[in-house]
Design a protein around this motif. Sequence first.
Motif, PDB file in Angstrom:
ATOM      1  N   LEU A  73       6.977   3.053  -3.670  1.00 43.24           N
ATOM      2  CA  LEU A  73       7.259   4.099  -2.649  1.00 43.24           C
ATOM      3  C   LEU A  73       7.373   5.611  -3.352  1.00 43.24           C
ATOM      4  CD1 LEU A  73       7.768   3.887   0.567  1.00 43.24           C
ATOM      5  CD2 LEU A  73      10.314   3.996  -0.146  1.00 43.24           C
TER       6      LEU A  73
ATOM      7  N   PHE B  21       1.289   4.834   4.061  1.00 45.59           N
ATOM      8  CA  PHE B  21      -0.158   4.986   3.771  1.00 45.59           C
ATOM      9  C   PHE B  21      -0.284   4.559   2.292  1.00 45.59           C
ATOM     10  CE2 PHE B  21       0.382   7.688   7.408  1.00 45.59           C
ATOM     11  CZ  PHE B  21      -0.412   6.867   8.333  1.00 45.59           C
TER      12      PHE B  21
ATOM     13  N   ARG C 103      -2.956   2.161   6.349  1.00 46.44           N
ATOM     14  CA  ARG C 103      -2.007   1.585   6.069  1.00 46.44           C
ATOM     15  C   ARG C 103      -1.749   0.520   5.082  1.00 46.44           C
ATOM     16  NH1 ARG C 103      -0.664   0.053  11.997  1.00 46.44           N
ATOM     17  NH2 ARG C 103       0.762  -1.527  11.014  1.00 46.44           N
ATOM     18  N   PHE C 104      -0.612   0.237   4.640  1.00 48.85           N
ATOM     19  CA  PHE C 104      -0.390  -0.866   3.643  1.00 48.85           C
ATOM     20  C   PHE C 104      -0.860  -2.229   4.026  1.00 48.85           C
ATOM     21  CE2 PHE C 104       2.970  -3.293   1.635  1.00 48.85           C
ATOM     22  CZ  PHE C 104       2.319  -3.923   0.507  1.00 48.85           C
ATOM     23  N   VAL C 105      -0.217  -2.540   5.108  1.00 46.91           N
ATOM     24  CA  VAL C 105      -0.401  -3.965   5.831  1.00 46.91           C
ATOM     25  C   VAL C 105      -0.786  -3.631   7.303  1.00 46.91           C
ATOM     26  CG1 VAL C 105       0.370  -6.061   6.330  1.00 46.91           C
ATOM     27  CG2 VAL C 105       0.899  -5.083   4.082  1.00 46.91           C
ATOM     28  N   ASP C 106      -1.890  -3.705   7.803  1.00 49.59           N
ATOM     29  CA  ASP C 106      -2.287  -3.316   9.018  1.00 49.59           C
ATOM     30  C   ASP C 106      -2.271  -4.674  10.125  1.00 49.59           C
ATOM     31  OD1 ASP C 106      -2.998  -1.737  10.838  1.00 49.59           O
ATOM     32  OD2 ASP C 106      -5.055  -1.096  10.014  1.00 49.59           O
ATOM     33  N   THR C 107      -1.433  -4.319  10.979  1.00 50.54           N
ATOM     34  CA  THR C 107      -1.289  -5.281  11.899  1.00 50.54           C
ATOM     35  C   THR C 107      -1.320  -6.737  11.719  1.00 50.54           C
ATOM     36  OG1 THR C 107      -2.846  -3.802  13.043  1.00 50.54           O
ATOM     37  CG2 THR C 107      -2.387  -5.588  14.432  1.00 50.54           C
ATOM     38  N   LEU C 108      -0.185  -7.156  11.237  1.00 51.40           N
ATOM     39  CA  LEU C 108       0.089  -8.422  10.636  1.00 51.40           C
ATOM     40  C   LEU C 108       0.210  -9.531  11.815  1.00 51.40           C
ATOM     41  CD1 LEU C 108       1.049  -9.246   7.556  1.00 51.40           C
ATOM     42  CD2 LEU C 108       3.410  -9.191   8.492  1.00 51.40           C
TER      43      LEU C 108
ATOM     44  N   LEU D 230       5.720   7.786   2.082  1.00 48.75           N
ATOM     45  CA  LEU D 230       6.952   7.635   3.081  1.00 48.75           C
ATOM     46  C   LEU D 230       6.604   7.248   4.022  1.00 48.75           C
ATOM     47  CD1 LEU D 230       9.676  10.220   1.949  1.00 48.75           C
ATOM     48  CD2 LEU D 230       9.529   7.797   1.550  1.00 48.75           C
ATOM     49  N   ASP D 231       5.305   7.611   4.818  1.00 45.32           N
ATOM     50  CA  ASP D 231       4.750   7.316   6.044  1.00 45.32           C
ATOM     51  C   ASP D 231       4.070   6.322   5.959  1.00 45.32           C
ATOM     52  OD1 ASP D 231       3.249   8.937   4.837  1.00 45.32           O
ATOM     53  OD2 ASP D 231       2.699  10.223   6.642  1.00 45.32           O
TER      54      ASP D 231
ATOM     55  N   MET E 126       4.611  12.312   2.102  1.00 45.02           N
ATOM     56  CA  MET E 126       3.890  12.182   3.551  1.00 45.02           C
ATOM     57  C   MET E 126       2.611  12.501   3.391  1.00 45.02           C
ATOM     58  SD  MET E 126       6.760  12.158   6.375  1.00 45.02           S
ATOM     59  CE  MET E 126       8.696  11.372   6.337  1.00 45.02           C
ATOM     60  N   LEU E 127       1.547  11.546   3.822  1.00 45.25           N
ATOM     61  CA  LEU E 127       0.220  12.058   4.007  1.00 45.25           C
ATOM     62  C   LEU E 127      -0.347  12.157   5.228  1.00 45.25           C
ATOM     63  CD1 LEU E 127      -1.190   9.460   1.233  1.00 45.25           C
ATOM     64  CD2 LEU E 127      -0.532  11.878   1.017  1.00 45.25           C
ATOM     65  N   GLY E 128       0.680  12.043   6.453  1.00 42.76           N
ATOM     66  CA  GLY E 128       0.187  12.155   7.550  1.00 42.76           C
ATOM     67  C   GLY E 128      -0.593  11.227   8.424  1.00 42.76           C
ATOM     68  N   ASP E 129      -1.509  10.472   7.556  1.00 40.25           N
ATOM     69  CA  ASP E 129      -2.472   9.616   8.194  1.00 40.25           C
ATOM     70  C   ASP E 129      -3.223   8.897   7.086  1.00 40.25           C
ATOM     71  OD1 ASP E 129      -3.958   8.235  10.462  1.00 40.25           O
ATOM     72  OD2 ASP E 129      -4.615  10.190  11.238  1.00 40.25           O
TER      73      ASP E 129
ATOM     74  N   LEU F 192       6.545  -2.695  -3.623  1.00 39.04           N
ATOM     75  CA  LEU F 192       6.124  -1.430  -3.155  1.00 39.04           C
ATOM     76  C   LEU F 192       6.491  -0.352  -4.324  1.00 39.04           C
ATOM     77  CD1 LEU F 192       7.586  -0.933   0.396  1.00 39.04           C
ATOM     78  CD2 LEU F 192       5.285  -1.572  -0.455  1.00 39.04           C
TER      79      LEU F 192
END
Lengths: 199, 199
Positions: B155, B15, B165-170, B12-13, B159-162, B153
């Motif tokens: 989903l 990751f 990321r799924f898609v980083d800095t598109l 949900l967050d 929540m994992l907290g950190d 996705l």
Amino acid sequence: MPKVATQASVSLDGFIAGPENGGFEYLFAWCRAGDVEVPTASGRSYKVAEASADYVRDMIEGYGALVVGRNQFDGMDGWGGQHPMRVQVFVVTHSVPEGWAPESDEFVFVTEGGVKAAIDQAKAVAGDKNVGVGPGIVAREALDEGLLDEVRLDLVPYMLGDGVRFVDTLGSAPRKFGEPRVIQGKKVTHLIYPVETNE
Amino acid sequence: MPKVATQASVSLDGFIAGPENGGFEYLFAWCRAGDVEVPTASGRSYKVAEASADYVRDMIEGYGALVVGRNQFDGMDGWGGQHPMRVQVFVVTHSVPEGWAPESDEFVFVTEGGVKAAIDQAKAVAGDKNVGVGPGIVAREALDEGLLDEVRLDLVPYMLGDGVRFVDTLGSAPRKFGEPRVIQGKKVTHLIYPVETNE
């Protein structure tokens, strides 16, 4: 039984604001994407898909008070002195903003006791209505402290690439939620998750 | 018409892996959360909710080849020399891993031409089946270069907290997607988004 809920429009890559505090035209496109008009207390209306209409009505009529963080308050320029939902807003902050002289008592600055104190005050005002908690740091602290009943994601079909994360670095992670209620609107998927107590 | 799709279990967050490359017991809890058994080519089975069964079958039978990044390949220790889906895997990498001497030709190391070259090779092998593209950097590059047809996705209510990321800095953000097909399973919400060409 009134609920304490956090709610946010979230991009597919997990952001509630894009780079340079932008991207709101994408995050809130769903609020203008449909044919069903849902008026708010401020006189402005949502225009949403039929599927979203009850969700939006419940949102507008359901909240009796709001708790937001100072970042959100500042980012929205204090909503020009009056929140569009026309409910009392409790702002969690270290200090009352300089020069803030509201004509109404719609904004209360909670400088002691943190998110918990703000939610307690908001509950007292909200009565049998829900308390809305803003996203970001406030939502994270409320989750960490076990003060939230629901997380409402308005998941939008855009990726923003970078920006402000919905819930940043949760202390109580991993955290488990219940099965969501899912409503597919237009340019939005509403996902309402009950918060479960961590085992 | 076969598709090029990326797919990931996402918290949900946002990751696809938690801190220290953990959290997979949460991200993949849905694969064991139901009563309907869906066998894979490797002999292991998914056990999912009825609502998820067709989605999983389509996933297992639908992919004719996979494209993954070197991080995923290394993180999974090369799947012990054979991917559980029993399809050819094209690994995008700068160099062939040292000491890698596969007994089969299931893994192909694409050291030139990047993600596009790997997807082209995978398409040729997949024929009329879909090509699956791994998450992370590979998915980001495929999206940036307009090589993806679908984002899937899964989903999950955690929540994992950190983490990762799924898609980083598109690079091509903001990016717009079509309306998703939504399937509510158990411990998972499947959201299948068509990729739209950026205007």
